[in-house]
Write a protein that holds these residues in place. Structure first.
Motif, PDB file in Angstrom:
ATOM      1  N   UNK A 161       0.813  -1.205   0.000  1.00 55.37           N
ATOM      2  CA  UNK A 161       0.000   0.000   0.000  1.00 55.37           C
ATOM      3  C   UNK A 161       0.851   1.262   0.000  1.00 55.37           C
ATOM      4  N   UNK A 162       1.901   1.263   0.796  1.00 56.38           N
ATOM      5  CA  UNK A 162       2.795   2.420   0.846  1.00 56.38           C
ATOM      6  C   UNK A 162       3.475   2.650  -0.501  1.00 56.38           C
ATOM      7  N   UNK A 163       3.831   1.581  -1.180  1.00 59.16           N
ATOM      8  CA  UNK A 163       4.507   1.721  -2.484  1.00 59.16           C
ATOM      9  C   UNK A 163       3.586   2.286  -3.550  1.00 59.16           C
ATOM     10  N   UNK A 181      -1.747   3.787  -1.255  1.00 59.56           N
ATOM     11  CA  UNK A 181      -3.059   3.500  -0.668  1.00 59.56           C
ATOM     12  C   UNK A 181      -2.858   2.835   0.692  1.00 59.56           C
ATOM     13  N   UNK A 182      -3.929   2.667   1.420  1.00 60.71           N
ATOM     14  CA  UNK A 182      -3.851   2.050   2.745  1.00 60.71           C
ATOM     15  C   UNK A 182      -3.758   0.525   2.667  1.00 60.71           C
ATOM     16  N   UNK A 183      -3.355  -0.061   3.784  1.00 60.35           N
ATOM     17  CA  UNK A 183      -3.348  -1.525   3.899  1.00 60.35           C
ATOM     18  C   UNK A 183      -4.749  -2.061   3.691  1.00 60.35           C
ATOM     19  N   UNK A 184      -5.742  -1.338   4.202  1.00 64.15           N
ATOM     20  CA  UNK A 184      -7.134  -1.761   4.070  1.00 64.15           C
ATOM     21  C   UNK A 184      -7.568  -1.799   2.611  1.00 64.15           C
ATOM     22  N   UNK A 185      -7.073  -0.859   1.815  1.00 64.53           N
ATOM     23  CA  UNK A 185      -7.411  -0.843   0.390  1.00 64.53           C
ATOM     24  C   UNK A 185      -6.833  -2.079  -0.314  1.00 64.53           C
ATOM     25  N   UNK A 204      -0.038  -0.898  -9.385  1.00 65.90           N
ATOM     26  CA  UNK A 204       0.225  -2.244  -8.867  1.00 65.90           C
ATOM     27  C   UNK A 204       1.033  -3.075  -9.856  1.00 65.90           C
ATOM     28  N   UNK A 205       0.682  -3.007 -11.123  1.00 68.81           N
ATOM     29  CA  UNK A 205       1.418  -3.806 -12.107  1.00 68.81           C
ATOM     30  C   UNK A 205       2.850  -3.300 -12.274  1.00 68.81           C
TER      31      UNK A 205
END
Length: 69
Positions: free
Chosen positions: A20-22, A25-29, A48-49
């Protein structure tokens, strides 16, 4: 939407928080995407990709393509 995100994340040794940090977004996302509770925006899918050095189609299943069996 089916995704290969959890497996790829584990292969890279990333926690949900770290991923998420990379991508901003949040861990929850990340958890919501992995569990199918949330569909990422196109922008987030591309972020993400980029982390996993793959194509969107490698990470997310296109629900509109039918298998011809």
């Amino acid at each position: 939407m089916k995704t290969d995100l959890r497996r790829r994340r584990a292969m890279e040794g990333l926690s949900q928080k770290a991923l998420g940090e990379r991508v901003g977004v949040s861990r929850q996302a990340i958890n919501a995407i992995e569990t199918g509770k949330h569909h990422p925006s196109l922008d987030l899918a591309y972020r993400l990709t980029a982390v996993f050095r793959c194509q969107v189609e490698d990470l997310f299943e296109n629900p509109y393509i039918q298998d011809e069996a």
